[in-house]
Write a protein that holds these residues in place. Structure first.
Motif, PDB file in Angstrom:
ATOM      1  N   ARG A  10     -62.421  67.831 -24.608  1.00  0.00           N
ATOM      2  CA  ARG A  10     -61.295  68.672 -25.347  1.00  0.00           C
ATOM      3  C   ARG A  10     -60.288  69.098 -24.358  1.00  0.00           C
ATOM      4  O   ARG A  10     -60.439  69.615 -23.243  1.00  0.00           O
ATOM      5  CB  ARG A  10     -61.780  70.027 -26.120  1.00  0.00           C
ATOM      6  CG  ARG A  10     -63.025  69.588 -26.842  1.00  0.00           C
ATOM      7  CD  ARG A  10     -63.324  70.695 -27.705  1.00  0.00           C
ATOM      8  NE  ARG A  10     -64.131  71.943 -27.078  1.00  0.00           N
ATOM      9  CZ  ARG A  10     -65.118  71.846 -26.428  1.00  0.00           C
ATOM     10  NH1 ARG A  10     -65.821  71.038 -26.438  1.00  0.00           N
ATOM     11  NH2 ARG A  10     -65.519  73.101 -25.810  1.00  0.00           N
ATOM     12  N   MET A  11     -58.840  68.926 -24.731  1.00  0.00           N
ATOM     13  CA  MET A  11     -57.786  69.498 -24.245  1.00  0.00           C
ATOM     14  C   MET A  11     -57.042  70.468 -24.849  1.00  0.00           C
ATOM     15  O   MET A  11     -56.678  70.477 -25.935  1.00  0.00           O
ATOM     16  CB  MET A  11     -56.750  68.234 -23.655  1.00  0.00           C
ATOM     17  CG  MET A  11     -55.565  68.548 -22.943  1.00  0.00           C
ATOM     18  SD  MET A  11     -54.033  69.054 -24.111  1.00  0.00           S
ATOM     19  CE  MET A  11     -53.945  67.681 -24.765  1.00  0.00           C
ATOM     20  N   ARG A  12     -56.502  71.491 -24.228  1.00  0.00           N
ATOM     21  CA  ARG A  12     -55.530  72.724 -24.646  1.00  0.00           C
ATOM     22  C   ARG A  12     -54.539  72.813 -23.739  1.00  0.00           C
ATOM     23  O   ARG A  12     -54.957  72.960 -22.514  1.00  0.00           O
ATOM     24  CB  ARG A  12     -56.153  73.658 -25.443  1.00  0.00           C
ATOM     25  CG  ARG A  12     -56.948  74.577 -24.388  1.00  0.00           C
ATOM     26  CD  ARG A  12     -57.850  75.624 -25.302  1.00  0.00           C
ATOM     27  NE  ARG A  12     -58.860  76.413 -24.556  1.00  0.00           N
ATOM     28  CZ  ARG A  12     -58.817  77.358 -23.723  1.00  0.00           C
ATOM     29  NH1 ARG A  12     -57.646  77.908 -23.839  1.00  0.00           N
ATOM     30  NH2 ARG A  12     -59.818  77.841 -23.130  1.00  0.00           N
ATOM     31  N   HIS A  19     -54.092  80.257 -22.594  1.00  0.00           N
ATOM     32  CA  HIS A  19     -54.243  80.971 -24.093  1.00  0.00           C
ATOM     33  C   HIS A  19     -54.622  82.450 -24.113  1.00  0.00           C
ATOM     34  O   HIS A  19     -54.235  83.233 -24.866  1.00  0.00           O
ATOM     35  CB  HIS A  19     -55.151  79.962 -25.013  1.00  0.00           C
ATOM     36  CG  HIS A  19     -54.440  78.605 -25.180  1.00  0.00           C
ATOM     37  ND1 HIS A  19     -54.689  77.775 -24.369  1.00  0.00           N
ATOM     38  CD2 HIS A  19     -53.621  78.156 -26.259  1.00  0.00           C
ATOM     39  CE1 HIS A  19     -54.179  76.480 -24.788  1.00  0.00           C
ATOM     40  NE2 HIS A  19     -53.637  77.045 -26.175  1.00  0.00           N
ATOM     41  N   HIS A  25     -49.430  78.116 -27.556  1.00  0.00           N
ATOM     42  CA  HIS A  25     -50.130  76.896 -27.647  1.00  0.00           C
ATOM     43  C   HIS A  25     -49.103  75.650 -27.756  1.00  0.00           C
ATOM     44  O   HIS A  25     -48.257  75.861 -28.463  1.00  0.00           O
ATOM     45  CB  HIS A  25     -50.975  76.811 -28.972  1.00  0.00           C
ATOM     46  CG  HIS A  25     -51.599  75.677 -29.208  1.00  0.00           C
ATOM     47  ND1 HIS A  25     -52.918  75.315 -28.242  1.00  0.00           N
ATOM     48  CD2 HIS A  25     -51.691  74.534 -30.074  1.00  0.00           C
ATOM     49  CE1 HIS A  25     -53.376  73.997 -28.601  1.00  0.00           C
ATOM     50  NE2 HIS A  25     -52.489  73.754 -29.857  1.00  0.00           N
ATOM     51  N   ALA A  29     -55.878  68.234 -28.324  1.00  0.00           N
ATOM     52  CA  ALA A  29     -56.534  67.063 -28.743  1.00  0.00           C
ATOM     53  C   ALA A  29     -57.828  67.073 -28.318  1.00  0.00           C
ATOM     54  O   ALA A  29     -58.221  67.563 -27.266  1.00  0.00           O
ATOM     55  CB  ALA A  29     -55.550  65.781 -28.466  1.00  0.00           C
ATOM     56  N   GLU A  30     -58.536  66.025 -28.735  1.00  0.00           N
ATOM     57  CA  GLU A  30     -60.026  66.065 -28.346  1.00  0.00           C
ATOM     58  C   GLU A  30     -60.720  64.643 -28.656  1.00  0.00           C
ATOM     59  O   GLU A  30     -60.153  63.874 -29.438  1.00  0.00           O
ATOM     60  CB  GLU A  30     -61.000  67.131 -29.083  1.00  0.00           C
ATOM     61  CG  GLU A  30     -61.083  67.048 -30.382  1.00  0.00           C
ATOM     62  CD  GLU A  30     -61.914  68.262 -31.006  1.00  0.00           C
ATOM     63  OE1 GLU A  30     -63.139  68.262 -30.915  1.00  0.00           O
ATOM     64  OE2 GLU A  30     -61.224  69.267 -31.252  1.00  0.00           O
ATOM     65  N   ARG A 125     -53.909  80.651 -35.279  1.00  0.00           N
ATOM     66  CA  ARG A 125     -54.392  79.700 -34.446  1.00  0.00           C
ATOM     67  C   ARG A 125     -55.275  78.623 -34.738  1.00  0.00           C
ATOM     68  O   ARG A 125     -55.941  77.931 -34.188  1.00  0.00           O
ATOM     69  CB  ARG A 125     -55.032  80.434 -33.085  1.00  0.00           C
ATOM     70  CG  ARG A 125     -54.139  81.475 -32.536  1.00  0.00           C
ATOM     71  CD  ARG A 125     -54.619  82.218 -31.231  1.00  0.00           C
ATOM     72  NE  ARG A 125     -56.253  82.612 -31.239  1.00  0.00           N
ATOM     73  CZ  ARG A 125     -56.270  84.131 -31.481  1.00  0.00           C
ATOM     74  NH1 ARG A 125     -55.337  84.700 -31.987  1.00  0.00           N
ATOM     75  NH2 ARG A 125     -57.431  84.676 -31.858  1.00  0.00           N
ATOM     76  N   ARG A 144     -56.705  84.687 -35.791  1.00  0.00           N
ATOM     77  CA  ARG A 144     -57.158  83.260 -35.336  1.00  0.00           C
ATOM     78  C   ARG A 144     -57.055  82.146 -36.270  1.00  0.00           C
ATOM     79  O   ARG A 144     -56.729  81.129 -35.981  1.00  0.00           O
ATOM     80  CB  ARG A 144     -58.884  83.637 -34.790  1.00  0.00           C
ATOM     81  CG  ARG A 144     -59.230  82.416 -34.146  1.00  0.00           C
ATOM     82  CD  ARG A 144     -60.691  82.762 -33.763  1.00  0.00           C
ATOM     83  NE  ARG A 144     -61.331  81.565 -33.055  1.00  0.00           N
ATOM     84  CZ  ARG A 144     -62.184  80.655 -33.778  1.00  0.00           C
ATOM     85  NH1 ARG A 144     -62.024  80.462 -34.985  1.00  0.00           N
ATOM     86  NH2 ARG A 144     -62.574  79.739 -32.922  1.00  0.00           N
ATOM     87  N   ARG A 147     -60.897  76.812 -37.018  1.00  0.00           N
ATOM     88  CA  ARG A 147     -60.498  75.286 -36.449  1.00  0.00           C
ATOM     89  C   ARG A 147     -61.525  74.280 -36.768  1.00  0.00           C
ATOM     90  O   ARG A 147     -62.566  74.654 -36.107  1.00  0.00           O
ATOM     91  CB  ARG A 147     -60.293  75.758 -34.950  1.00  0.00           C
ATOM     92  CG  ARG A 147     -58.789  76.194 -34.683  1.00  0.00           C
ATOM     93  CD  ARG A 147     -58.322  76.104 -33.363  1.00  0.00           C
ATOM     94  NE  ARG A 147     -59.096  76.619 -32.432  1.00  0.00           N
ATOM     95  CZ  ARG A 147     -59.117  78.041 -31.796  1.00  0.00           C
ATOM     96  NH1 ARG A 147     -58.049  78.762 -32.499  1.00  0.00           N
ATOM     97  NH2 ARG A 147     -59.796  78.500 -31.117  1.00  0.00           N
ATOM     98  N   ALA A 148     -61.048  73.139 -36.868  1.00  0.00           N
ATOM     99  CA  ALA A 148     -62.025  71.918 -36.755  1.00  0.00           C
ATOM    100  C   ALA A 148     -61.999  71.310 -35.370  1.00  0.00           C
ATOM    101  O   ALA A 148     -60.848  71.489 -35.011  1.00  0.00           O
ATOM    102  CB  ALA A 148     -61.209  70.826 -37.861  1.00  0.00           C
ATOM    103  N   PHE A 151     -64.660  66.409 -33.238  1.00  0.00           N
ATOM    104  CA  PHE A 151     -64.796  65.134 -33.918  1.00  0.00           C
ATOM    105  C   PHE A 151     -63.936  64.154 -33.454  1.00  0.00           C
ATOM    106  O   PHE A 151     -63.053  64.388 -32.593  1.00  0.00           O
ATOM    107  CB  PHE A 151     -64.236  65.708 -35.630  1.00  0.00           C
ATOM    108  CG  PHE A 151     -62.940  65.906 -35.339  1.00  0.00           C
ATOM    109  CD1 PHE A 151     -61.977  64.960 -35.358  1.00  0.00           C
ATOM    110  CD2 PHE A 151     -62.517  67.369 -35.126  1.00  0.00           C
ATOM    111  CE1 PHE A 151     -60.499  65.469 -35.483  1.00  0.00           C
ATOM    112  CE2 PHE A 151     -61.260  67.666 -35.333  1.00  0.00           C
ATOM    113  CZ  PHE A 151     -60.100  66.910 -35.392  1.00  0.00           C
ATOM    114  N   ALA A 178     -54.335  63.383 -37.712  1.00  0.00           N
ATOM    115  CA  ALA A 178     -54.514  64.139 -38.701  1.00  0.00           C
ATOM    116  C   ALA A 178     -55.365  63.835 -39.785  1.00  0.00           C
ATOM    117  O   ALA A 178     -56.308  64.605 -40.540  1.00  0.00           O
ATOM    118  CB  ALA A 178     -53.252  64.310 -39.579  1.00  0.00           C
ATOM    119  N   ARG A 229     -51.934  75.185 -41.938  1.00  0.00           N
ATOM    120  CA  ARG A 229     -52.919  74.654 -42.536  1.00  0.00           C
ATOM    121  C   ARG A 229     -53.743  75.564 -43.622  1.00  0.00           C
ATOM    122  O   ARG A 229     -53.972  76.810 -43.421  1.00  0.00           O
ATOM    123  CB  ARG A 229     -53.863  74.128 -41.558  1.00  0.00           C
ATOM    124  CG  ARG A 229     -53.627  72.662 -41.172  1.00  0.00           C
ATOM    125  CD  ARG A 229     -54.817  72.020 -40.504  1.00  0.00           C
ATOM    126  NE  ARG A 229     -54.916  70.788 -40.128  1.00  0.00           N
ATOM    127  CZ  ARG A 229     -54.096  70.074 -39.364  1.00  0.00           C
ATOM    128  NH1 ARG A 229     -53.326  70.692 -38.507  1.00  0.00           N
ATOM    129  NH2 ARG A 229     -53.933  68.698 -39.389  1.00  0.00           N
TER     130      ARG A 229
END
Ligand code: COA
Ligand code: AMP
Length: 265
Positions: A10-12, A19, A25, A29-30, A125, A144, A147-148, A151, A178, A229
Motif C-alpha cells: 500500500r502507498m500513501r 498524514h 493526502h 493506491a494499493e 479521510r 475519518r 476506507r476500503a 483489494f 474505482a 464517497r
C-alpha cells in the motif's frame, strides 16, 4: 512455503509532512500480489507517488504478508456506461437509480446535500456511511470516514479488465481502480455507493449497486464541488460494524471477466 502467502502493498503520499502530523493526502493506491510481484508493485506505486512529486513531501509504502488461504475472491461488478449528459442530468439519473435500488429518497437527498456542501477543509479521510432508510449518518468516526482497503485485481485479471475498458475508450487508471474499489464495497454488503473524485478537473463519477453494478457518469461532479464517497447501509438487514471490518481488513482478489453494457436514460 512462499506459495502460502500473498502481499498487501500500500502507498500513501502527503503534502506538508506525514498524514499522522497533519499532512494533506495527495495520493493513495494499493496492490495485493504474489511474492514474485512485490518488487514490481513497490516500483509502480513509487512511480505513482512521484507523479505528484511537486506536491509530495511524504511517501509511505507498507508491505504486509497475508495467508493466501485468508484471501477471498469475487467477480468484478458489471459496468454500465450512460449517454452523454450534463452534471445536473447525471445527478437526476443517479438519484432515480438509487431510489429504484431501494435507497429511500430521504437518504438520497441527505447524501447529495452532503456531497454538494462538502468543502476541502471538511472532507473525510474515507467514505461517509449513511443509513439507506433514514439518511442518518452512521459513520463511526465522523472526520475519518470508512476506507476500503486490501483489494486488487487477481493475478492476470487486471489486464483482462484493462483491455475491456480500453475497448470502450475508458483508459484512465482511475476508472479501473474505482471499479475495483466499488466491487469490494458491494461485495462487503453495502447497499449502494455514490462517488465523485477529489481530483481537480476529473469530473466522472458513479453509482454502484448489487442490481446495476457500476454505473458510470462521464460528467457527474458539478463545478466547484470537492470529492466525496457515500456508502449506504440498510441497517434493518445488516449491522455496520462487520461491513466496516470487511471493507477495511478483509483481503479480496477481484476476478474477470468484465461485462460492459450501455445504459439507456
Ligand atoms: N485519504 C486521506 N487520508 C488517508 C487516506 C485517504 N484515502 N488513506 C490513508 N490516509 C491517512 C489517514 O490520515 C490515516 O489515518 P486514519 O486511519 O486515522 O485516518 C493514515 O493515512 C494511515 O492510514 P492507513 O489506512 O493505515 O494507510 P495505509 O498505509 O494502509 O494506506 C491506502 C491505505 C491509502 C492505500 C488505502 O486507504 C486506500 O485508499 N486504498 C484504496 C486506494 C484506491 O484504489 N483508490 C482508488 C479510488 S478511485
Ligand atoms: P478519490 O476517488 O481518491 O478522488 O476520492 C474521493 C473521495 O473518496 C475522498 O474524498 C474520500 O472521501 C473517499 N475515499 C478515498 N479513498 C477511499 C477509500 N479507500 N475508501 C473509501 N473512501 C475513500
Amino acid at each position: 512455503m512462499a506459495d502460502d502467502y500473498v502481499y498487501s502493498v500500500r502507498m500513501r503520499a502527503a503534502a506538508g509532512g506525514p498524514h499522522e502530523d497533519g499532512g494533506r493526502h495527495v495520493s493513495g493506491a494499493e496492490r495485493l500480489v504474489d511474492a514474485v510481484d512485490v518488487a514490481d508493485a513497490v516500483s509502480s506505486l513509487t512511480r505513482r507517488a512521484m507523479d505528484r512529486e511537486a506536491e509530495t513531501d511524504f511517501v509511505r509504502i507498507t508491505i504486509d504478508r497475508l495467508r493466501r488461504s485468508d484471501v477471498e475472491t469475487t467477480q468484478v461488478l458489471k459496468l454500465r456506461t450512460t449517454p452523454a449528459m450534463a452534471p445536473a442530468e447525471s445527478i437526476s439519473h443517479a438519484r432515480l437509480l438509487l431510489v429504484e435500488s431501494g435507497i429511500a429518497k430521504e437518504a438520497v437527498d441527505a447524501a447529495f446535500a452532503w456531497l454538494m456542501g462538502s468543502t476541502a477543509a471538511g472532507a473525510l479521510r474515507g467514505a461517509r456511511l449513511v443509513d439507506s432508510r433514514s439518511g442518518a449518518d452512521l459513520t463511526p468516526d465522523a472526520k475519518r470516514g470508512v476506507r476500503a482497503s486490501r483489494f486488487d485485481y487477481a493475478p492476470g485479471a487486471a489486464g483482462v479488465v484493462e483491455a475491456a475498458l480500453s475497448d470502450v475508450g475508458l483508459t484512465h487508471f482511475r476508472t479501473r481502480e474505482a471499479l475495483a474499489l466499488a466491487t469490494k464495497v458491494i461485495w462487503a454488503g453495502v447497499a449502494a455507493e455514490l462517488c465523485w473524485s477529489d481530483e481537480h478537473g476529473y469530473v466522472a463519477g458513479y453509482v454502484a449497486t448489487p442490481r446495476d453494478g457500476y454505473v458510470r457518469y462521464a460528467d457527474f461532479k458539478p463545478a466547484g464541488a470537492v470529492g466525496g464517497r457515500i456508502f449506504f447501509i440498510d441497517r434493518s438487514k445488516i449491522r455496520p460494524e462487520p461491513v466496516v471490518d470487511l471493507l477495511e481488513r478483509q483481503s479480496l482478489w477481484i476476478t474477470g471477466p468484465l461485462d460492459i453494457l450501455r445504459m439507456a436514460t
